[in-house]
Enzyme design. Structure first.
Site, PDB file in Angstrom:
ATOM      1  N   GLY A  18       0.819  -1.213   0.000  1.00 24.21           N
ATOM      2  CA  GLY A  18       0.000   0.000   0.000  1.00 24.21           C
ATOM      3  C   GLY A  18       0.850   1.259   0.000  1.00 24.21           C
ATOM      4  N   PHE A  19       0.177   2.382   0.060  1.00 24.28           N
ATOM      5  CA  PHE A  19       0.858   3.680   0.017  1.00 24.28           C
ATOM      6  C   PHE A  19       1.826   3.834   1.210  1.00 24.28           C
ATOM      7  CE2 PHE A  19      -0.068   8.174   1.654  1.00 24.28           C
ATOM      8  CZ  PHE A  19       1.074   8.711   1.088  1.00 24.28           C
ATOM      9  N   GLY A  30      -3.671  -2.476  -2.415  1.00 27.29           N
ATOM     10  CA  GLY A  30      -2.247  -2.208  -2.675  1.00 27.29           C
ATOM     11  C   GLY A  30      -1.837  -2.684  -4.059  1.00 27.29           C
ATOM     12  N   LYS A  65     -13.138  -6.447   8.935  1.00 28.68           N
ATOM     13  CA  LYS A  65     -12.376  -7.665   9.251  1.00 28.68           C
ATOM     14  C   LYS A  65     -10.893  -7.386   9.452  1.00 28.68           C
ATOM     15  CE  LYS A  65     -13.266 -11.611   7.187  1.00 28.68           C
ATOM     16  NZ  LYS A  65     -13.499 -12.538   6.047  1.00 28.68           N
ATOM     17  N   TYR A 109     -14.896   1.770   9.066  1.00 27.78           N
ATOM     18  CA  TYR A 109     -13.474   2.075   9.242  1.00 27.78           C
ATOM     19  C   TYR A 109     -13.224   2.574  10.663  1.00 27.78           C
ATOM     20  CZ  TYR A 109      -8.882   4.160   8.073  1.00 27.78           C
ATOM     21  OH  TYR A 109      -7.553   4.495   8.016  1.00 27.78           O
ATOM     22  N   LYS A 125     -11.078   0.621  13.657  1.00 26.98           N
ATOM     23  CA  LYS A 125      -9.849   1.193  14.210  1.00 26.98           C
ATOM     24  C   LYS A 125      -9.989   1.443  15.709  1.00 26.98           C
ATOM     25  CE  LYS A 125      -7.299   1.507  10.400  1.00 26.98           C
ATOM     26  NZ  LYS A 125      -6.022   0.790  10.254  1.00 26.98           N
TER      27      LYS A 125
END
Ligand code: UDP
Length: 316
Positions: free
Chosen positions: A12-13, A38, A93, A147, A151
């Site tokens: 990923g970034f 990614g 997940k 999200y 988190k």
């Protein structure tokens, strides 16, 4: 023997920049990614170099890594609102089950683990700027809840492992970060605006553009993560971001001035649901603990990002 580090979300970034940094510091890096958001292109230069292994694997399943591990960085997750709206269950997940797998692995290997949390734990914040002590204002069943809550669960799980099993943990609350290797089509504001400006398409400002964000250049963030992992044993959340706040409308205008040949105009589009009104990190804790603060100005960071996207689009 070099220290061994597992990095999830390696393609990923942010993950790919972390692979570079730890590799350059002499670590043996094991990069893991299921490539859902990614791209192998981001780590292609590391493959075959030695001290780097790539595992194409989904961290929400049982994770087996042969040999010793000194450190784990859990950075796997869709991170752009457009991506996590498209992949709500996977987002939940990887933040929940993936975190549990990484913590279990850290326990088994006696490794130190750093988890990528987010400013989204503050939701649409009622405190400004945001300090780590603020508990947030999140809509659990809103579209961004997949999200935000994943988190928040990540943080709760990390602290539980720390309290009950004595695992050394670090929690980075990462604010908007940008730079080379963001996907042009990831839907976030910076790749959208730069891509639109380079293609002479209208810049799509959502709402009236008065909402604010504070953008941190990737190299500054990587330095913050590096110090948080290695220069402290502080287990509680630490904000990492650039406190320079800007409205989205001003940001659009800044990007247009940096791409002078652009014939793009600004258009206003509907504001997405639960879009935070403001966002700005209070980084006093990071300054004190890590002796860290961002060094790269938005002007410099934008110039570097624009030149990356020019190359990607084959535009000089
Ligand atoms: N935004 C925008 N135009 C776009 C994409 C995003 O005006 O084409 C706005 C979005 O509504 C939000 C801000 O830019 O207020 C940052 O959005 P982004 O998706 O980059 O990330 P967020 O900070 O919301 O997680």
């Amino acid at each position: 023997m070099p220290k061994r580090i597992l990095i999830t979300g390696a393609a990923g970034f942010i993950g790919s920049h972390l692979c570079d940094r730890f590799w350059e510091e002499g670590f043996e890096v094991i990069g893991m990614d299921n490539l859902s958001t990614g791209s192998l292109e981001n780590i292609a230069h590391l493959i075959g170099k030695g001290r780097f292994t790539f595992l194409h694997y989904d961290v929400t399943n049982f994770v087996h890594v042969p040999g010793e591990l000194d450190y784990i960085l859990h950075f796997a997750s869709p991170a752009s609102p457009a991506d996590y709206l498209r992949m709500p269950i996977q987002t939940l997940k990887v933040g929940a089950l993936g975190t549990h797998k990484c913590l279990g692995l850290a326990r088994a290997k006696r490794a130190t683990i750093l988890l990528a949390s987010t400013s989204e734990v503050y939701g649409d914040p009622l405190q400004h700027p945001q300090k780590e002590s603020y508990w947030g204002n999140v809509n659990p069943i809103g579209v961004r809840g997949v999200y935000d809550e994943a988190k928040r669960f990540m943080e709760a799980m990390a602290i539980a492992y720390h309290r009950y099993h004595g695992i050394p943990v670090r929690i980075a609350r990462i604010f908007n970060t940008y730079g080379p290797r963001m996907r042009l089509d990831d839907g976030r504001v910076l790749p959208n605006f730069i891509g639109q400006a380079l293609r002479h398409e209208p810049l799509t400002v959502y709402g009236d553009g008065s909402q604010t964000r504070s953008f941190c250049y990737i190299d500054d963030l990587v330095e913050g993560i590096f110090r948080l992992l290695l220069h402290t044993d502080y287990p509680y959340p630490v904000n990492l971001g650039n406190p320079e706040e800007v409205s989205i409308l001003q940001f659009a205008q800044e990007i247009l001035t940096k791409i002078p040949e652009s014939r793009s105009k600004i258009v206003f589009c509907p504001l997405p649901e639960d879009d935070p009104r403001v966002r700005q990190p209070d980084i006093s804790l990071a300054k004190e603990l890590l002796k860290w603060e961002p060094r790269i100005s938005r002007s410099e960071g934008l110039a570097r990002s624009i030149s990356y996207f020019r190359q990607k689009l084959g535009i000089r």
